[in-house]
Motif scaffolding. Sequence first.
Motif, short mmCIF file in Angstrom:
data_model
loop_
_atom_site.label_atom_id
_atom_site.label_comp_id
_atom_site.label_asym_id
_atom_site.label_seq_id
_atom_site.Cartn_x
_atom_site.Cartn_y
_atom_site.Cartn_z
N VAL A 1 0.87 -1.17 0.00
CA VAL A 1 0.00 0.00 0.00
C VAL A 1 0.91 1.22 0.00
CG1 VAL A 1 -1.82 1.26 1.19
CG2 VAL A 1 -1.76 -1.24 1.29
N SER B 1 0.19 4.33 5.63
CA SER B 1 -1.14 3.85 5.27
C SER B 1 -2.26 4.50 6.06
CB SER B 1 -1.20 2.33 5.47
OG SER B 1 -0.88 1.99 6.81
N ARG C 1 -7.75 -3.45 -0.28
CA ARG C 1 -7.28 -4.22 -1.44
C ARG C 1 -6.12 -5.14 -1.04
NH1 ARG C 1 -6.79 -0.22 -5.62
NH2 ARG C 1 -4.84 0.45 -4.65
N ARG D 1 -10.29 6.68 0.18
CA ARG D 1 -9.39 6.13 -0.85
C ARG D 1 -8.25 5.37 -0.18
NH1 ARG D 1 -10.47 11.18 -3.44
NH2 ARG D 1 -8.53 12.10 -2.64
N GLN D 2 -7.72 5.91 0.90
CA GLN D 2 -6.62 5.25 1.60
C GLN D 2 -7.08 3.92 2.19
OE1 GLN D 2 -3.68 6.76 1.45
NE2 GLN D 2 -2.52 5.21 2.54
N ALA E 1 -7.46 1.30 -0.48
CA ALA E 1 -6.16 0.72 -0.87
C ALA E 1 -5.71 -0.33 0.14
CB ALA E 1 -5.12 1.82 -1.00
N ASN F 1 -11.55 -2.15 -7.89
CA ASN F 1 -10.35 -1.78 -7.14
C ASN F 1 -9.95 -2.87 -6.16
OD1 ASN F 1 -9.28 1.27 -7.37
ND2 ASN F 1 -11.45 1.20 -7.92
N THR G 1 -6.54 5.42 -6.72
CA THR G 1 -7.77 4.66 -6.89
C THR G 1 -8.08 4.61 -8.38
OG1 THR G 1 -8.59 5.41 -4.75
CG2 THR G 1 -10.20 4.50 -6.28
N ALA H 1 -1.89 6.08 -2.29
CA ALA H 1 -2.20 5.01 -3.24
C ALA H 1 -3.32 5.45 -4.17
CB ALA H 1 -2.61 3.74 -2.49
#
Length: 634
Positions: free
Chosen positions: A475, A559, A545, A538-539, A542, A489, A481, A479
């Motif tokens: 990450v 992160s 993911r 968004r963070q 990530a 994603n 998107t 990161a």
Amino acid sequence: MSMSALRRARKQEGPRASLKQLLPYIFEHKKVIAVVIVLSIFGALASLAQPLLVGQVITRVEHGTPLGSLVWILVALVIVASLISGYQHYLLQRTGTAVVYSSRRHLIARILHLPISEFDARRTGDLVSRVGTDTTLLYAALTQGLADAVGNGLLFIGAIIAMAIIDWALLLLILVVIGVSIVVVGALSGRIRRATREQQEKVGELSSGMSRAVGSIRTIRASGASGREEAAVTALASDTYDVGVRIARVSAAVVPVAGIALQVSLLVVLGVGGFRVASGVITIAQLVTFVMFLFMLVQPLGTFFGAITSVNQALGALGRIQEVLDLPTESQEDAAIAARVREADLRQAQGTGSDADAPAISFRDVRFRYPEAVVAARAKAENEAATLLESAHVTVASDSLPPMPDESGEVLHGVTFDVPRGARVALVGPSGAGKSTTLALIERFYDPSGGAILLGGQDVRLLDREHLRAQLGYVEQDAPTLAGSIGDNLRLAAPEASDAECERVLRAVNLGDVIERSPLGIDAPVGEAGVMLSGGERQRLAIARALLAAPPILLLDESTSSLDGLNEQRMREAIDAVATGRTLIVIAHRLSTVVDSDHIVVLDRGRVVGQGTHSELVASTPLYRDLAKHQLLV
């Protein structure tokens, strides 16, 4: 111009493509090209027969002889030639489109597998323009005379032979005019190729400038810099326009050459030919036939001149395409790198297999310097950003800039530390200390300039990159998107994950409300660059993911930097839950997020200045103690 100046000019032009490099794209469709060539031959024969039949018609009319079926044969030949030309045009258009697709396919496959250093050293917009704009010029080269060169060549040769039989002296005069025109076109063709390459480079710069402006539109608007950014991008468009005008000027000199050759040739034929008819050397029917063959001689000549312009434009673009296609991919570099590693005996004593007792990751006297092209590109980007911000009366913060090498050229100097299996290790230190570079080396975005990085006791340079990265969840800071849905994603690293698994990991990082606020659930769009999500969302997406892929090793670069206190706590709980039995390497500026780490490595200016637990470092490492004091942790 001196030889040294000429060499510098050629170097500035970049790699030059040749016709030989263009042919493979065409030969991918050799069956269709063969049909086009056959049609061109039949079309040329049908066209060459027409003047002969017209001469026969005129002769019979002069002698009062019945025309018989000559007129119908002539009409049939005209219709056949037209039908052949139409079908040939369709095949060329279709093949040209296929050639563009083929070149784009090769470029896409190459670009997406280039080493990270190439992306750091090049502008994204320039790479994109090679896929879009440059490949389009190959279409024009094929559809404007290259593929039917055989038919036009046959028409040209056939017309010359027929004209020589009718009146060779008159033909010699015509060939002098044509020869002069060919010399003129040849002299101009090289200038077209060089100018086209320059134009494509300007288009690439324009694409990069526009991409930067659109991607940063909120920052630009908030800084009141719309007008300045407009001026900067418009200046790039103006440069592209200037080169385009130069190409138009040269092309304008080429295009009328065929017309002038035809007009001069026609005047010569009418003047000299009329005199020879009056002298009884040739007949009126032969003169008319000669004039028709003259048009057939100039027609392929005009096509040839047009093809020269199109092909030179295509070769200018092809040079840029080949420049990328000639770059080695990551996998192509791996074999040479692995060979050098083995030769230098960098496998350590553990051999080539994984050692269950070895640390998950080990750094052994790692040194690293960025390639010169990357350093130059970063310096240029920083200068451009500084100029823009200075004009907006905004100060550039030192910690917003990427790490740059010191006087020695290195950004890491003999870094050594171990990451035990199943441990949580934190990397801390001021901005520019080399923390993110360390993670980039683990991911093999770059390879060390010296020393070695071991994964389970094995040098990572001996591992297949895909196999290596399958064991790592990364990450990165800020990161990105991807445009698409939430599910798109999430499944980037785990394409087989079910909706239930995706929803579980989203709730684990406190993103349940994101899928609940849309009836589409995980199929809800996130917008371009995730614009429909907040920075913290968004963070967290990530991180989700990476957690969904659940690799043995997690690399987290700042992160939780975009999260508030509540979400940060929930994120830490989610990471704690998934970290069981896994190895974590965490970069953090907020020491509160890493004080409970099993091991902390303190970096400063590319060197390890301390290692240990929080309490040990507070007692032993002044830099860490100062960081902790500023954050009220001691």
